[in-house]
Design an enzyme around this catalytic site. Sequence first.
Site, short mmCIF file in Angstrom:
data_model
loop_
_atom_site.label_atom_id
_atom_site.label_comp_id
_atom_site.label_asym_id
_atom_site.label_seq_id
_atom_site.Cartn_x
_atom_site.Cartn_y
_atom_site.Cartn_z
N HIS A 72 0.70 -0.65 -0.45
CA HIS A 72 0.38 -0.04 0.02
C HIS A 72 1.17 1.31 0.36
CE1 HIS A 72 -3.25 -2.66 2.07
NE2 HIS A 72 -2.91 -2.11 0.40
N ASP A 107 7.93 3.06 -13.20
CA ASP A 107 7.34 4.23 -12.64
C ASP A 107 5.81 4.54 -12.45
OD1 ASP A 107 9.51 5.21 -11.48
OD2 ASP A 107 10.18 6.32 -13.56
N LYS A 114 -2.87 -8.51 -6.67
CA LYS A 114 -3.74 -9.39 -7.38
C LYS A 114 -4.35 -10.30 -7.06
CE LYS A 114 -1.62 -11.42 -11.88
NZ LYS A 114 -1.07 -10.55 -12.97
#
Length: 479
Positions: A72, A107, A114
């Site tokens: 995250h 980037d 997934k």
Amino acid sequence: MADNSDKVVDLKNLSFSDSVSYYFDKAAPFTGASQGLLGQIKACNSIYKMNFPVKWGDEVRVIEAYRVQHSHHRMPTKGGIRYSTAVDQDEVMALAALMTYKCAIVDVPFGGAKGGINIAPRNTPVDILESVTRRYTAELVKKNFIGPGIDVPAPDYGTGEREMAWILDTYMTLRPGEVDGYACVTGKPVSQGGVQGRTEATGRGVVYALNEVCSHADDMKDLGLTTGLAGKRVVVQGLGNVGYHTARIIREYGAIVIAIAESDGAIYNEKGLDPVEVHKYKEEKKGVVGFPGSKTLNSSADALELDCDILVPAALEKQITHENAPRIKAKIIAEAANGPVTPAAEEILNKKGVMIIPDIYINAGGVTVSYFEWLKNLSHVRFGRMEKRFDEQNQRNQIKMVETLTGQTLSPEHVKQMIHGADEIDLVNSGLEDTMIKAYQSIRNFKRAHPDVKDLRTAAFGVSINKIRDSYYAMGIFP
Ligand code: NAD
């Protein structure tokens, strides 16, 4: 995931997710990240395992499915959804981790994720696939595991535009009026908010990457190859989305596709196969064996061992292991699939001097163009819509000015050739090519800056870890 930093690792028996951790640990000493930060980057943040019932003919079956958000550190998280009977938690965790490292390399400002559903897509009736997909999406919505700023799925093995359209429709039904709702999933049909070029993006990215890799004369010399893709002999395993577009586009660059392996077997023609024709044949006959003018190999796996310049495994993980690695004759392996070469195989191949271009770089074209699709959905405007005509008028004015200054007049055909405002597909492909070139240069530079880094995978993980480290530093979380 195991911490392999201070123990001897049994390379032959690593699970898929442990092999990703192993690669991470191998690169970690070459990065400037502290142990605490490395632990955070490697850890898998959230795992959602679900079992739900689906009506299947006269019976009800329980479907096992997953969504894993590995990191995250950037939001939303992003990653494909796989439909296969091999799907389990370890596989989805490994693929989610690869997504984190992949996004960093190119980037793309997302964390990795997934999804997977344990189902055989090719043997399941379409109406059941639709029910399963819609129910899976509803489960994700229920747990807040999907959304434009939360987690954005995409296609992967066994899924495509159709499944993404079902996901979008279910999401919009459950979240009516969400103005950015179309950005909840990528890889959608263009008519449903998709972007031109997404379907072929992973394969096109593989070819842009190979074109860049093969442009470095000193690297090619080490492999006993000349520069450029023209004339290179290529073997492709898996003629699905990634393999088909890779084979089709690399041929446009002058490479010769000498063999194609599919689930039913492998075909070979030293003079070259036309992937477009083979694909048509496969769609009609449900396999490639028997394609006119080709020889059939003894088994599909035999194709991996053919003498060739570039081997493109584009099917599934663990295709090249310590068992067949000693017999591999390719000079370059382009990991179009995720995890096709095991760590034990890689050790053997590195000793043989084979150049392995790692999955976390070479198949990142899909997520790169998914990022463009997400941007398009958030901006609510097609790329090129605002500037195409304006650019064309500017080009016309420049031609007129040159004609006035030189007293020469260009033919209408020349003027037509010179005036071209960019369409969406031009901008997508240009952004993809630039991304693949820049990312390869950063990996190659990392390797050259660290003489103890002997392979491109370690360099790619090094680049990736450093980029993720920097985003944690920027947040002020780790000193
Ligand atoms: P797909 O389902 O479109 O195609 C896979 C193909 O491989 C199928 O045609 C299947 O029949 C074939 N296949 C399966 N087992 C095989 C075997 N043992 N030998 C030869 N062929 C075999 O899947 P895809 O989307 O092309 O994905 C392929 C790989 O690429 C996966 O590892 C996936 O994670 C990876 N990948 C896909 C994307 C994407 O955008 N679709 C992006 C990045 C990575």
